[in-house]
Design an enzyme around this catalytic site. Structure first.
Site, PDB file in Angstrom:
ATOM      1  CG  ASP A  14      17.347 -79.719 -29.288  1.00 59.16           C
ATOM      2  OD1 ASP A  14      18.076 -78.715 -29.290  1.00 59.16           O
ATOM      3  OD2 ASP A  14      17.148 -80.414 -30.299  1.00 59.16           O
ATOM      4  CE1 TYR A  36      25.978 -84.442 -40.362  1.00 62.06           C
ATOM      5  CE2 TYR A  36      26.049 -84.393 -42.774  1.00 62.06           C
ATOM      6  CZ  TYR A  36      25.401 -84.720 -41.598  1.00 62.06           C
ATOM      7  OH  TYR A  36      24.169 -85.327 -41.642  1.00 62.06           O
ATOM      8  NE  ARG A  90      22.519 -83.967 -53.961  1.00 62.84           N
ATOM      9  CZ  ARG A  90      22.448 -84.237 -52.652  1.00 62.84           C
ATOM     10  NH1 ARG A  90      22.820 -85.415 -52.195  1.00 62.84           N
ATOM     11  NH2 ARG A  90      22.026 -83.318 -51.805  1.00 62.84           N
TER      12      ARG A  90
HETATM   13  N1  LIG Z   1      17.422 -83.530 -42.297  1.00 63.93           N
HETATM   14  C1  LIG Z   1      17.995 -84.324 -43.206  1.00 63.93           C
HETATM   15  O1  LIG Z   1      17.651 -84.312 -44.401  1.00 63.93           O
HETATM   16  C2  LIG Z   1      19.086 -85.280 -42.778  1.00 63.93           C
HETATM   17  C3  LIG Z   1      19.801 -85.955 -43.774  1.00 63.93           C
HETATM   18  C4  LIG Z   1      20.806 -86.849 -43.406  1.00 63.93           C
HETATM   19  C5  LIG Z   1      21.063 -87.062 -42.055  1.00 63.93           C
HETATM   20  N2  LIG Z   1      20.367 -86.375 -41.109  1.00 63.93           N
HETATM   21  C6  LIG Z   1      20.719 -86.607 -39.690  1.00 63.93           C
HETATM   22  O2  LIG Z   1      19.551 -86.639 -38.897  1.00 63.93           O
HETATM   23  C7  LIG Z   1      19.817 -86.045 -37.639  1.00 63.93           C
HETATM   24  C8  LIG Z   1      18.798 -84.947 -37.377  1.00 63.93           C
HETATM   25  O3  LIG Z   1      18.913 -83.980 -38.399  1.00 63.93           O
HETATM   26  P1  LIG Z   1      18.009 -82.659 -38.430  1.00 63.93           P
HETATM   27  O4  LIG Z   1      17.832 -82.310 -39.859  1.00 63.93           O
HETATM   28  O5  LIG Z   1      16.821 -82.829 -37.560  1.00 63.93           O
HETATM   29  O6  LIG Z   1      19.020 -81.622 -37.782  1.00 63.93           O
HETATM   30  P2  LIG Z   1      18.650 -80.245 -37.062  1.00 63.93           P
HETATM   31  O7  LIG Z   1      19.848 -79.385 -37.127  1.00 63.93           O
HETATM   32  O8  LIG Z   1      17.350 -79.729 -37.566  1.00 63.93           O
HETATM   33  O9  LIG Z   1      18.426 -80.699 -35.549  1.00 63.93           O
HETATM   34  C9  LIG Z   1      19.496 -81.058 -34.717  1.00 63.93           C
HETATM   35  C10 LIG Z   1      19.093 -80.705 -33.297  1.00 63.93           C
HETATM   36  O10 LIG Z   1      20.154 -81.132 -32.427  1.00 63.93           O
HETATM   37  C11 LIG Z   1      20.311 -80.162 -31.439  1.00 63.93           C
HETATM   38  N3  LIG Z   1      21.677 -80.239 -30.937  1.00 63.93           N
HETATM   39  C12 LIG Z   1      22.812 -80.140 -31.680  1.00 63.93           C
HETATM   40  N4  LIG Z   1      23.876 -80.256 -30.877  1.00 63.93           N
HETATM   41  C13 LIG Z   1      23.404 -80.441 -29.628  1.00 63.93           C
HETATM   42  C14 LIG Z   1      24.024 -80.622 -28.367  1.00 63.93           C
HETATM   43  N5  LIG Z   1      25.364 -80.619 -28.243  1.00 63.93           N
HETATM   44  N6  LIG Z   1      23.250 -80.786 -27.272  1.00 63.93           N
HETATM   45  C15 LIG Z   1      21.897 -80.767 -27.379  1.00 63.93           C
HETATM   46  N7  LIG Z   1      21.247 -80.593 -28.552  1.00 63.93           N
HETATM   47  C16 LIG Z   1      21.999 -80.430 -29.661  1.00 63.93           C
HETATM   48  C17 LIG Z   1      20.030 -78.829 -32.120  1.00 63.93           C
HETATM   49  O11 LIG Z   1      19.653 -77.835 -31.188  1.00 63.93           O
HETATM   50  C18 LIG Z   1      18.905 -79.205 -33.086  1.00 63.93           C
HETATM   51  O12 LIG Z   1      17.630 -78.962 -32.513  1.00 63.93           O
HETATM   52  C19 LIG Z   1      21.253 -85.553 -37.671  1.00 63.93           C
HETATM   53  O13 LIG Z   1      22.080 -86.498 -37.037  1.00 63.93           O
HETATM   54  C20 LIG Z   1      21.562 -85.477 -39.149  1.00 63.93           C
HETATM   55  O14 LIG Z   1      22.932 -85.693 -39.398  1.00 63.93           O
HETATM   56  C21 LIG Z   1      19.396 -85.498 -41.439  1.00 63.93           C
END
Ligand SMILES: NC(=O)c1ccc[n+]([C@@H]2O[C@H](COP(=O)([O-])OP(=O)(O)OC[C@H]3O[C@@H](n4cnc5c(N)ncnc54)[C@H](O)[C@@H]3O)[C@@H](O)[C@H]2O)c1
Length: 270
Positions: A31, A135, A173
């Protein structure tokens, strides 16, 4: 023990999954934010996925990749997704092929179907993509890239379209597409270990009342969710009638994302 590289490991999903995966895998937690509370069997790797040299080094010695990191948000501009979501995913896939990674798991989102009205189908599993945001559009790209790498390079890829992974269910939802961390971890394990994975698309959802996704493909691969969204309602859970009929997006798969304006290509609309 095999090494699993987890990108975006400091985020909500990565933090929630770590306890379920570290007994079985050596976790390499990547990260650009600090990784807190490292446990035995975990190492941290600080850096940005938009740097291809860094990505290449991160993948060396990894048996599998769980790609969580991305830029997201309702009104995110297209330009803000290009490097972290498109380029970084390709850097990872290229490095995975170069270094003989055995499994690649890509976390997509229900937002790839977000523009559909919830009454448009009984189950949305096999509907064509209807991205509700820039997104979500980048997730459609990531899914297509995974399919391409499987066909061209025989890299087994496993796409998980996550519903909602918050600790608690916040409204009517989300109760139709929520997942517990425990169930999501079970799906990740299937993606990493099931012998028949070629290119798969499954849904990251627990048992849900009036579910938007049947998740038939995941179940065929042995997925048996342990949790039911109805048992995890937040204290301030909003029933359907209490949700704002317009702004909550309660009648669309993607919720408020489906109604938000798409920002201009390279920046937010003023
Ligand atoms: N949380 C949800 O309910 C949910 C729902 C649908 C999909 N998702 C998917 O699950 C995945 C994780 O989601 P999340 O909720 O943990 O997101 P989040 O934003 O909490 O975590 C994402 C992490 O990625 C890191 N990051 C982003 N860009 C980066 C880069 N260029 N280099 C290094 N690190 C980077 C950020 O620092 C962050 O810690 C994502 O792909 C998201 O689209 C999550």
């Amino acid at each position: 023990m095999q090494t699993l590289l987890i990108t975006g490991a400091a985020g909500i999903v990565g933090t929630a999954l770590r306890p379920y995966l570290r007994q079985k895998y050596q976790l390499r937690l990547l990260d650009r934010q600090p990784i807190l509370g490292l446990e035995a069997g975990e190492t941290a790797l600080a850096g940005d996925l938009t740097d291809p040299a860094f990505v290449n080094q991160a993948v060396v010695g990894s048996h599998a990749v769980l790609h969580l990191a991305c830029a997201h948000g309702t009104g995110i501009a297209f330009g803000s997704t290009v490097e972290p979501n498109y380029h970084a995913t390709l850097y990872l896939l290229e490095a995975a092929e170069r270094h003989g990674v055995q499994r690649f798991i890509f976390t997509s989102s229900h937002h790839v179907l977000g523009q559909y009205r919830t009454d448009a189908a009984e189950t949305f599993d096999d509907m064509p993509a209807a991205a509700d945001s820039y997104y979500a559009l980048s997730k459609v790209f990531g899914e297509a890239a995974c399919a391409a790498w499987t066909l061209r390079y025989k890299l087994p890829t496993f796409v998980i379209r996550i519903g909602n992974a918050d600790a608690k269910v916040s409204d009517a939802r989300r109760v139709r597409l929520w997942t517990s961390a425990r169930d999501l971890a079970q799906l990740v394990r299937i993606g990493l270990e099931h012998p028949q994975v070629n290119h798969e698309i499954v849904y990251g959802v627990s048992e849900c009342p009036d579910a938007l996704f049947s998740n038939a493909r995941a179940r065929a691969l042995g997925y048996a969710p342990q949790d039911n969204a109805a048992d995890h309602l937040a204290a301030d859970f909003l029933p359907y009638d209490a949700m704002d009929p317009v702004h909550s997006g309660r009648d669309h798969v993607g919720g408020s994302y489906a109604g938000a304006a798409l920002t201009a290509l390279l920046g937010a609309r003023s």
